[in-house]
Design an enzyme around this catalytic site. Structure first.
Site, mmCIF file in Angstrom:
data_model
loop_
_atom_site.group_PDB
_atom_site.id
_atom_site.type_symbol
_atom_site.label_atom_id
_atom_site.label_comp_id
_atom_site.label_asym_id
_atom_site.label_seq_id
_atom_site.Cartn_x
_atom_site.Cartn_y
_atom_site.Cartn_z
ATOM 1 N N HIS A 23 0.811 -1.220 0.000
ATOM 2 C CA HIS A 23 0.000 0.000 0.000
ATOM 3 C C HIS A 23 0.845 1.272 0.000
ATOM 4 O O HIS A 23 0.337 2.349 -0.268
ATOM 5 C CB HIS A 23 -0.929 0.000 1.225
ATOM 6 C CG HIS A 23 -2.011 -1.027 1.118
ATOM 7 N ND1 HIS A 23 -3.297 -0.709 0.802
ATOM 8 C CD2 HIS A 23 -1.980 -2.387 1.221
ATOM 9 C CE1 HIS A 23 -4.028 -1.820 0.754
ATOM 10 N NE2 HIS A 23 -3.249 -2.848 1.002
ATOM 11 N N ASP A 27 3.512 9.608 -0.850
ATOM 12 C CA ASP A 27 2.327 8.851 -0.445
ATOM 13 C C ASP A 27 2.080 7.763 -1.481
ATOM 14 O O ASP A 27 2.142 8.036 -2.690
ATOM 15 C CB ASP A 27 1.116 9.809 -0.403
ATOM 16 C CG ASP A 27 0.101 9.431 0.673
ATOM 17 O OD1 ASP A 27 0.046 8.252 1.041
ATOM 18 O OD2 ASP A 27 -0.642 10.323 1.119
HETATM 19 C C1 GDG Z 1 -2.058 4.078 3.346
HETATM 20 C C2 GDG Z 1 -1.035 4.697 2.388
HETATM 21 C C3 GDG Z 1 -2.751 4.576 0.573
HETATM 22 C C4 GDG Z 1 -8.576 10.367 7.873
HETATM 23 N N1 GDG Z 1 -9.018 11.109 8.899
HETATM 24 C C5 GDG Z 1 -10.202 10.583 9.260
HETATM 25 C C6 GDG Z 1 -10.480 9.503 8.427
HETATM 26 N N2 GDG Z 1 -9.455 9.385 7.596
HETATM 27 C C7 GDG Z 1 -9.394 8.363 6.543
HETATM 28 C C8 GDG Z 1 -9.555 8.991 5.180
HETATM 29 C C9 GDG Z 1 -8.899 7.956 4.283
HETATM 30 C C10 GDG Z 1 -7.854 7.331 5.202
HETATM 31 O O1 GDG Z 1 -8.153 7.720 6.542
HETATM 32 C C11 GDG Z 1 -6.460 7.830 4.892
HETATM 33 O O2 GDG Z 1 -6.050 7.216 3.705
HETATM 34 P P1 GDG Z 1 -4.827 7.753 2.860
HETATM 35 O O3 GDG Z 1 -4.758 6.992 1.601
HETATM 36 O O4 GDG Z 1 -4.988 9.220 2.643
HETATM 37 O O5 GDG Z 1 -3.522 7.562 3.758
HETATM 38 P P2 GDG Z 1 -2.886 6.399 4.734
HETATM 39 O O6 GDG Z 1 -3.668 6.257 5.965
HETATM 40 O O7 GDG Z 1 -1.469 6.823 4.917
HETATM 41 O O8 GDG Z 1 -2.990 5.024 3.907
HETATM 42 C C12 GDG Z 1 -1.746 5.482 1.303
HETATM 43 C C13 GDG Z 1 -3.627 3.827 1.542
HETATM 44 O O9 GDG Z 1 -2.868 3.163 2.547
HETATM 45 C C14 GDG Z 1 -4.478 2.766 0.823
HETATM 46 O O10 GDG Z 1 -3.699 1.889 0.099
HETATM 47 O O11 GDG Z 1 -3.555 5.394 -0.258
HETATM 48 O O12 GDG Z 1 -0.817 5.987 0.375
HETATM 49 O O13 GDG Z 1 -0.132 5.543 3.105
HETATM 50 O O14 GDG Z 1 -9.815 6.968 3.903
HETATM 51 O O15 GDG Z 1 -10.904 9.189 4.940
HETATM 52 N N3 GDG Z 1 -11.602 8.766 8.504
HETATM 53 C C15 GDG Z 1 -12.486 9.107 9.468
HETATM 54 N N4 GDG Z 1 -12.272 10.141 10.341
HETATM 55 C C16 GDG Z 1 -11.138 10.897 10.263
HETATM 56 O O16 GDG Z 1 -10.973 11.829 11.064
HETATM 57 N N5 GDG Z 1 -13.639 8.401 9.552
#
Ligand code: GDG
Length: 480
Positions: free
Chosen positions: A183, A390
């Site tokens: 990921h 990312d």
């Molecule tokens: C890893 C990789 C890759 C955030 N704040 C809240 C909340 N979130 C949720 C968002 C989103 C998720 O968390 C974050 O996803 P990201 O993709 O932006 O980043 P990582 O957590 O670092 O994820 C990344 C991912 O895995 C998938 O393969 O894209 O590159 O680092 O869904 O919505 N959700 C809630 N409250 C919050 O305050 N409910």
């Protein structure tokens, strides 16, 4: 602990006795968490895109007469939870002790691999004892997965915590089809070579039949390293090692776009978004949503916002910056320093540019419920997604899925996997302050026609390539 798992495996007849599931997901965490409800504790499905995408696929397997299973940690250290059924899916807990978590999860996974794979934004720490625990815990995951998988089953291993599992599993169960998906980014040879256990890590991954990455550049880095350090030979579709073909490719992950779109359109959601807008006095909203992680570039984003205020491009009575930063990995040292730095910057900006009842930066350090998050996306005129590195970044996709009126502007870092797909966003280099300031200025001034044109293109992409498409394209490649 390792001996307990091995004993369980051997008692079950080792590789000779096959388990129940013909499709097994292996991930650090199970898709459920323990909650207290009406004074009793129960298992509840965890929120998140990966779980939402894979649960239906596993359930469908069960409906078609097969069985879906998930192997992972419960989230509770030192727990000896027994396997159980949840929503028709076999849940097989992997026990991990508190001391192992410190070395396997906080140590090798989050203080060695996470910074190394994110371009060494923080110096990775290389500690042999962490690696030894990582190896031991990976072996336990492999053994438990081996006893859960039916004969000729498909096993899909997820993410950087479990990179040794594919080979360990193949050694135990050569009959299985094994997939692996990373990921996070996969670095180039120059950086990856730092890892003292680089060959072991590569051989671990090469135990899979298909190794999937978020972007082509990551897949290319892996193929290069596999030939350089592990003696693999390049082929048209990946590499060949010991007479075995290994497919290496990009499978960009996505979100449940339809679900976010439907949620955003609900009348109560629209009312919530309108209330947020009223709460900030009708000002334009610039939004940032991230886990509080040093890879996300929150500090540089705040500095760019400060410059916009300093130079008068933005007036604090016209624009507010809302930054939601959900706490994460609090026990890892590198994260504590980051929090103070960001809070100091927020305090400085508000001290200089705030007014009574009017902050310039609205900072939220909490986990927001999904409906609130989607209402924030719907209320935001500009979304600032500026990570330094990312793997993909799902926030950018969620913002787009929430904009059912085809308005709003996405400013997106070129160092995200998402930027390779979302080229209709305003793409920025987060290190280039002038560039970010220029892009935000452009976003603020952008006419409805250009914004609408860009958003339509972005939405088409996010709806065509959702998380179901991602899971199905990986699995069909694995079972081809
Ligand atoms: C890893 C990789 C890759 C955030 N704040 C809240 C909340 N979130 C949720 C968002 C989103 C998720 O968390 C974050 O996803 P990201 O993709 O932006 O980043 P990582 O957590 O670092 O994820 C990344 C991912 O895995 C998938 O393969 O894209 O590159 O680092 O869904 O919505 N959700 C809630 N409250 C919050 O305050 N409910």
């Amino acid at each position: 602990m390792a001996s307990k798992a091995s004993t369980q495996f051997e008692a079950a007849g080792g590789a000779a006795a096959f388990g129940k599931s013909d499709l097994v997901i292996v991930a650090n965490r199970l898709p459920v968490k323990r909650v207290e409800r009406d004074g009793e504790s129960a298992w509840e499905t965890s929120p998140g895109g990966l779980v939402a995408a894979l649960m239906p696929i596993l359930q469908r397997r069960t409906e078609q007469g097969g069985a879906g299973g998930w192997v992972g940690w419960t989230g509770i250290p030192d727990s000896d939870a027994e396997p159980f059924l949840h929503d028709g899916i076999h849940q097989t807990p992997v026990p991990i002790t508190e001391a192992e978590l410190e070395a396997y999860y906080e140590g090798l996974s989050n203080r060695t691999l996470w910074p190394l794979y994110h371009d060494v934004i923080r110096p990775p720490i290389y500690r042999r004892s962490w690696y030894q625990t990582y190896e031991r815990v990976n072996q336990r995951f492999a053994e438990i997965a081996a006893s859960e998988a039916a004969k000729n089953a498909v096993v899909w291993v997820q993410d950087y915590h479990l990179q040794l599992v594919p080979k360990m599993l193949r050694d135990l169960r050569p009959d299985l089809k094994i997939g692996f998906f990373l990921h996070i980014p996969f670095p180039s040879r120059g950086l990856f070579s730092q890892l003292p256990w680089r060959r072991e890590m590569l051989l671990g991954l090469l135990g899979a039949d298909v190794v999937g990455f978020q972007a082509t550049a990551n897949a290319d880095n892996f193929a290069d390293l596999a030939t350089w350090f592990a003696g693999a030979e390049k082929t048209d579709t990946g590499v060949k090692l010991d007479g075995r073909e290994i497919v290496i490719d990009a499978f960009p992950i996505s979100i449940d776009s339809k679900k976010i779109d439907e949620l955003a359109r609900k009348p109560e959601q629209r009312e919530l978004a309108a209330r947020f807008k009223r709460n900030v006095g009708g000002r334009k909203i610039i939004l940032g949503v991230d886990r509080m992680d040093y890879t996300k570039g929150i500090d540089l984003r705040l500095l760019a916002f400060r410059e916009l205020l300093d130079t008068g491009v933005i007036r604090p009575d016209e624009v507010v910056f809302i930054q939601s930063a959900v706490p994460t990995r609090d026990t890892v040292d590198e994260y504590a320093g980051l929090r103070s730095k960001i809070e100091e910057l927020v305090g400085q900006i508000n001290g200089d540019f705030g007014d009574v009842g009017q902050v310039a930066v609205q900072y939220l350090r909490q986990s927001l419920p999904l409906d609130k998050l989607v209402a924030l996306y719907a209320a935001a005129d500009i979304m600032l997604v500026t990570p330094l590195r990312d793997g993909m970044n799902l926030v950018a996709k969620e913002y787009v899925a929430s904009r059912f009126n085809n308005d709003g502007v996405l400013v997106l870092s070129e160092f995200t996997g998402a930027a390779k797909q979302m080229t209709a966003a305003l793409i920025v280099n987060p290190h280039d302050r002038d560039g970010v300031v220029g892009a935000v200025t452009r976003a603020i001034q952008m006419g409805a026609e250009e914004a609408g044109k860009r958003m339509r293109i972005l939405r088409t992409g996010v709806f065509e390539n959702d998380v179901y498409h991602w899971a199905e394209s990986f699995l069909s490649r694995l079972t081809a």
